[in-house]
Design a protein around this motif. Structure first.
Motif, PDB file in Angstrom:
ATOM      1  N   ASP A  55       0.591  -0.942  -0.030  1.00 18.44           N
ATOM      2  CA  ASP A  55       0.095   0.027   0.109  1.00 18.44           C
ATOM      3  C   ASP A  55       0.827   1.383   0.149  1.00 18.44           C
ATOM      4  OD1 ASP A  55      -2.775  -0.789  -0.314  1.00 18.44           O
ATOM      5  OD2 ASP A  55      -2.474  -1.495   1.978  1.00 18.44           O
ATOM      6  N   TYR A  56       2.220   0.939   0.117  1.00 14.37           N
ATOM      7  CA  TYR A  56       3.128   2.348   0.478  1.00 14.37           C
ATOM      8  C   TYR A  56       3.720   2.663  -1.004  1.00 14.37           C
ATOM      9  CZ  TYR A  56       1.956   1.150   5.192  1.00 14.37           C
ATOM     10  OH  TYR A  56       1.447   0.866   6.296  1.00 14.37           O
ATOM     11  N   GLY A  57       3.640   1.507  -1.828  1.00 14.48           N
ATOM     12  CA  GLY A  57       4.247   1.910  -3.010  1.00 14.48           C
ATOM     13  C   GLY A  57       4.890   0.753  -4.019  1.00 14.48           C
ATOM     14  N   ILE A  58       5.794   0.945  -4.922  1.00 14.33           N
ATOM     15  CA  ILE A  58       6.042  -0.005  -5.736  1.00 14.33           C
ATOM     16  C   ILE A  58       7.654   0.129  -5.621  1.00 14.33           C
ATOM     17  CG2 ILE A  58       5.928  -0.459  -8.266  1.00 14.33           C
ATOM     18  CD1 ILE A  58       3.528   1.304  -8.725  1.00 14.33           C
ATOM     19  N   THR A  59       8.111  -1.173  -5.528  1.00 11.41           N
ATOM     20  CA  THR A  59       9.648  -1.462  -5.956  1.00 11.41           C
ATOM     21  C   THR A  59       9.578  -2.140  -7.066  1.00 11.41           C
ATOM     22  OG1 THR A  59       9.837  -0.982  -3.468  1.00 11.41           O
ATOM     23  CG2 THR A  59      11.564  -2.354  -4.643  1.00 11.41           C
ATOM     24  N   PHE A  60      10.424  -1.958  -7.875  1.00  8.40           N
ATOM     25  CA  PHE A  60      10.924  -2.571  -9.114  1.00  8.40           C
ATOM     26  C   PHE A  60      12.219  -2.708  -9.698  1.00  8.40           C
ATOM     27  CE2 PHE A  60      10.173   1.856 -10.072  1.00  8.40           C
ATOM     28  CZ  PHE A  60      11.431   2.465 -10.950  1.00  8.40           C
ATOM     29  N   LYS A  61      12.269  -3.765 -10.324  1.00  8.19           N
ATOM     30  CA  LYS A  61      13.812  -4.256 -10.547  1.00  8.19           C
ATOM     31  C   LYS A  61      14.528  -3.170 -11.616  1.00  8.19           C
ATOM     32  CE  LYS A  61      16.303  -8.416 -12.338  1.00  8.19           C
ATOM     33  NZ  LYS A  61      16.803  -8.993 -11.209  1.00  8.19           N
ATOM     34  N   SER A  62      15.581  -2.851 -11.448  1.00  3.42           N
ATOM     35  CA  SER A  62      16.367  -1.723 -12.370  1.00  3.42           C
ATOM     36  C   SER A  62      17.939  -2.270 -12.154  1.00  3.42           C
ATOM     37  CB  SER A  62      16.268  -0.402 -11.648  1.00  3.42           C
ATOM     38  OG  SER A  62      16.731   0.469 -12.619  1.00  3.42           O
ATOM     39  N   ASP A  63      18.687  -1.616 -12.646  1.00  2.09           N
ATOM     40  CA  ASP A  63      20.016  -1.611 -12.405  1.00  2.09           C
ATOM     41  C   ASP A  63      20.718  -0.630 -11.852  1.00  2.09           C
ATOM     42  OD1 ASP A  63      20.717   0.262 -14.365  1.00  2.09           O
ATOM     43  OD2 ASP A  63      20.693  -1.350 -16.137  1.00  2.09           O
ATOM     44  N   ARG A  78      15.912   4.478  -3.050  1.00  2.00           N
ATOM     45  CA  ARG A  78      16.738   3.340  -3.204  1.00  2.00           C
ATOM     46  C   ARG A  78      16.255   2.323  -1.821  1.00  2.00           C
ATOM     47  NH1 ARG A  78      21.992   4.685  -2.660  1.00  2.00           N
ATOM     48  NH2 ARG A  78      22.365   4.556  -4.841  1.00  2.00           N
ATOM     49  N   PRO A  79      15.484   1.183  -2.309  1.00  2.00           N
ATOM     50  CA  PRO A  79      14.834   0.553  -1.110  1.00  2.00           C
ATOM     51  C   PRO A  79      15.903  -0.187  -0.114  1.00  2.00           C
ATOM     52  CG  PRO A  79      14.629  -0.714  -3.063  1.00  2.00           C
ATOM     53  CD  PRO A  79      15.240   0.611  -3.334  1.00  2.00           C
ATOM     54  N   PRO A  80      15.367  -0.432   0.964  1.00  2.00           N
ATOM     55  CA  PRO A  80      16.449  -1.153   1.953  1.00  2.00           C
ATOM     56  C   PRO A  80      16.423  -2.826   1.231  1.00  2.00           C
ATOM     57  CG  PRO A  80      14.505  -0.607   3.213  1.00  2.00           C
ATOM     58  CD  PRO A  80      14.333  -0.025   1.734  1.00  2.00           C
ATOM     59  N   HIS A  85      21.058  -4.062  -4.997  1.00  2.11           N
ATOM     60  CA  HIS A  85      21.151  -4.785  -6.468  1.00  2.11           C
ATOM     61  C   HIS A  85      20.610  -3.952  -7.575  1.00  2.11           C
ATOM     62  CE1 HIS A  85      22.241  -8.597  -4.663  1.00  2.11           C
ATOM     63  NE2 HIS A  85      21.286  -8.429  -3.586  1.00  2.11           N
ATOM     64  N   GLY A  86      20.077  -2.614  -7.208  1.00  2.11           N
ATOM     65  CA  GLY A  86      19.722  -1.968  -8.239  1.00  2.11           C
ATOM     66  C   GLY A  86      18.135  -1.534  -8.374  1.00  2.11           C
TER      67      GLY A  86
END
Length: 125
Positions: A55-63, A78-80, A85-86
């Protein structure tokens, strides 16, 4: 013992984000949506996560290179745990056209070669 609620999105904002992400992912082949062991809605391709939502947001794969560019814009962080890993997080995405581009790139980073090729060929039509 504290019991975690593992049923996915609960807030109106979370549900709206999920609807937008589903629209984007619907155009991508072989995407699976599931609720992980922490109650996050997770999108996977070939058993590899490329979007993790709460509910707090979106985290997505990147580099790391793309992450550096994105986090210079205040809305991206940058997520904990997986940031090194990007991966990139955004709390309240407003530009869904931009998010569509980022989430499709996240998919392509996780997709096996045959799906990567399929998506890239569809783009050129």
């Amino acid at each position: 013992m504290m019991k975690h609620d593992l049923s996915g999105m609960k807030t109106p904002g979370g549900v709206r984000m999920l609807e937008q992400v589903r629209k984007i992912c619907k155009a991508l082949p072989e995407v699976a949506e599931l609720i992980d062991g922490h109650g996050h809605t997770t999108f996977k391709v070939a058993n590899k996560s490329f979007i993790i939502m709460s509910d707090y947001g979106i985290t997505f794969k990147s580099d790391l290179e793309n992450q550096e560019i994105l986090i210079q814009q205040e809305r991206f962080t940058r997520p904990p745990y997986i940031g090194h890993h990007g991966w990139v997080s955004v709390s309240n995405p407003e530009d869904w056209e931009e998010m569509g581009i980022q989430l499709k790139e996240a998919y392509l980073r996780a997709a096996p070669k045959r799906l990567f090729k399929q998506v890239m060929e569809e783009k050129s039509i």
